[in-house]
Design a protein around this motif. Sequence first.
Motif, PDB file in Angstrom:
ATOM      1  N   LEU A  24       0.415  10.078   5.537  1.00 20.22           N
ATOM      2  CA  LEU A  24       1.343   9.215   6.353  1.00 20.22           C
ATOM      3  C   LEU A  24       0.833   8.815   7.614  1.00 20.22           C
ATOM      4  N   PHE A  27       1.124   5.203   8.630  1.00 21.32           N
ATOM      5  CA  PHE A  27       2.402   4.696   8.762  1.00 21.32           C
ATOM      6  C   PHE A  27       3.012   4.941  10.155  1.00 21.32           C
ATOM      7  N   THR A  79       1.399  -1.328  -4.464  1.00 27.63           N
ATOM      8  CA  THR A  79       2.339  -2.180  -3.597  1.00 27.63           C
ATOM      9  C   THR A  79       1.642  -2.599  -2.279  1.00 27.63           C
ATOM     10  N   ASN A 190       7.325  15.719  -3.764  1.00 28.53           N
ATOM     11  CA  ASN A 190       7.139  14.353  -3.582  1.00 28.53           C
ATOM     12  C   ASN A 190       8.220  13.485  -3.535  1.00 28.53           C
ATOM     13  N   LEU A 192      10.402  12.166  -1.690  1.00 29.09           N
ATOM     14  CA  LEU A 192      10.670  11.057  -0.591  1.00 29.09           C
ATOM     15  C   LEU A 192       9.362  10.012  -0.925  1.00 29.09           C
ATOM     16  N   TYR A 193       8.318  10.522  -1.151  1.00 25.63           N
ATOM     17  CA  TYR A 193       7.246   9.472  -1.469  1.00 25.63           C
ATOM     18  C   TYR A 193       7.820   8.697  -2.550  1.00 25.63           C
ATOM     19  N   HIS A 194       8.082   9.400  -3.576  1.00 28.67           N
ATOM     20  CA  HIS A 194       8.504   8.687  -4.997  1.00 28.67           C
ATOM     21  C   HIS A 194       9.560   7.711  -4.659  1.00 28.67           C
ATOM     22  N   ARG A 195      10.830   7.940  -3.941  1.00 32.12           N
ATOM     23  CA  ARG A 195      11.952   7.209  -3.579  1.00 32.12           C
ATOM     24  C   ARG A 195      11.482   5.911  -3.018  1.00 32.12           C
ATOM     25  N   TRP A 196      10.624   6.187  -2.031  1.00 33.77           N
ATOM     26  CA  TRP A 196      10.060   4.923  -1.151  1.00 33.77           C
ATOM     27  C   TRP A 196       9.184   4.089  -1.919  1.00 33.77           C
ATOM     28  N   MET A 197       7.959   4.477  -2.725  1.00 31.46           N
ATOM     29  CA  MET A 197       7.340   3.838  -3.667  1.00 31.46           C
ATOM     30  C   MET A 197       7.840   3.017  -4.634  1.00 31.46           C
ATOM     31  N   ASN A 199      11.113   2.004  -4.702  1.00 29.94           N
ATOM     32  CA  ASN A 199      11.674   0.811  -4.129  1.00 29.94           C
ATOM     33  C   ASN A 199      10.774  -0.427  -3.872  1.00 29.94           C
ATOM     34  N   ARG A 200       9.502   0.108  -3.422  1.00 27.73           N
ATOM     35  CA  ARG A 200       8.518  -1.173  -3.282  1.00 27.73           C
ATOM     36  C   ARG A 200       7.926  -1.887  -4.374  1.00 27.73           C
TER      37      ARG A 200
END
Length: 335
Positions: A24, A27, A79, A190, A192-197, A199-200
């Motif tokens: 991270l 970011f 992404t 994972n 949070l990673y999964h949700r973020w990715m 969505n992208r």
Amino acid sequence: MAVSGPPARFRPRFPWLGADLQTLRDFFDQPSEGVPSQRCERLEFLMPDGSGDRLLGDLDTPLHPVANRPLAILIHGLTGCSDSFYMRRAARTLLMAGFPTLRLNLRGAGLSRDICRFQYHSGRSEDLRTVIGQLDAANGIVLVGWSLGANMLLKCLAEVGAQETVLGAVAVSTPLDLAATARRFQAPRNALYHRWMLNRMKLEALAAGVEMDGSTRERLARVQSVIEFDDVFTAPMNGFAGADDYYQRCSARRFLSGVAVPTLVIHALDDPWIPAWIYRQVEWADLPTFKVLLPSAGGHVGFHAAEGVWSDAQAVAFLSALSDGRQPVRSGTAG
């Protein structure tokens, strides 16, 4: 130009300790330096499949060119795009070592998004072969890829075999087994990673220019996982029977034995997205074109050390040795 060797071992820079902080870091802290080039030129590559899709890339010329340096094509991950921080950062490092660089936008990514009907995926190596074929690089070409881009790179190398144009490559944080990586990505740790990715991925896939019927758009908007995304979108849009078929046919692991040019593989065994056992199961000693660095730490596309980004330094050292006529490959792995 003499290039000093990078530290042999990766040592994380404080406070970026642990797999997640390494992953991270970019970011949280993105320095604003530009790409130090003598000239930046926008290139366009028409895909020959009749779709009319075009890939765009930024070609940067070093301020201080070095004789015999090949053109380095940089290939982003899922992404990502030509302007992703790790792409610009690696381009800076390569340009300072005298390499011209091409930061490529894959089909439907970044600058290419609004001029493409279709979209990139891990196995769309024919697009990369097309780009290589349309370039006039007097000193040859080397490839550097991250994550999804590294998977595509390795598949492409196996398909082109040994030929004069492509001299070597560097693959960082490659998901060698796409199915295992997708399952790991959906693990609870994972979330949070999964949700973020996810969505992208949806934002990319649902862009106005992407060719898709209304029913698929509705289903895609409702998907809840990356595996479901690949089952609903990636697989049917690209001629695969489903997500499992896509993963099996496009995973770089099945193409490693066909890679005929010197290739550096860099992967952190604590990568939170890609299981370490995938790399441990490969008999690297039987693959003489590979040099493999498997540090215990580094995260996913991380490798932030006190001296800078360790993976970038390793890539430049490897490619410099290659272009200078020194032999950079030693079969097997190093911790």
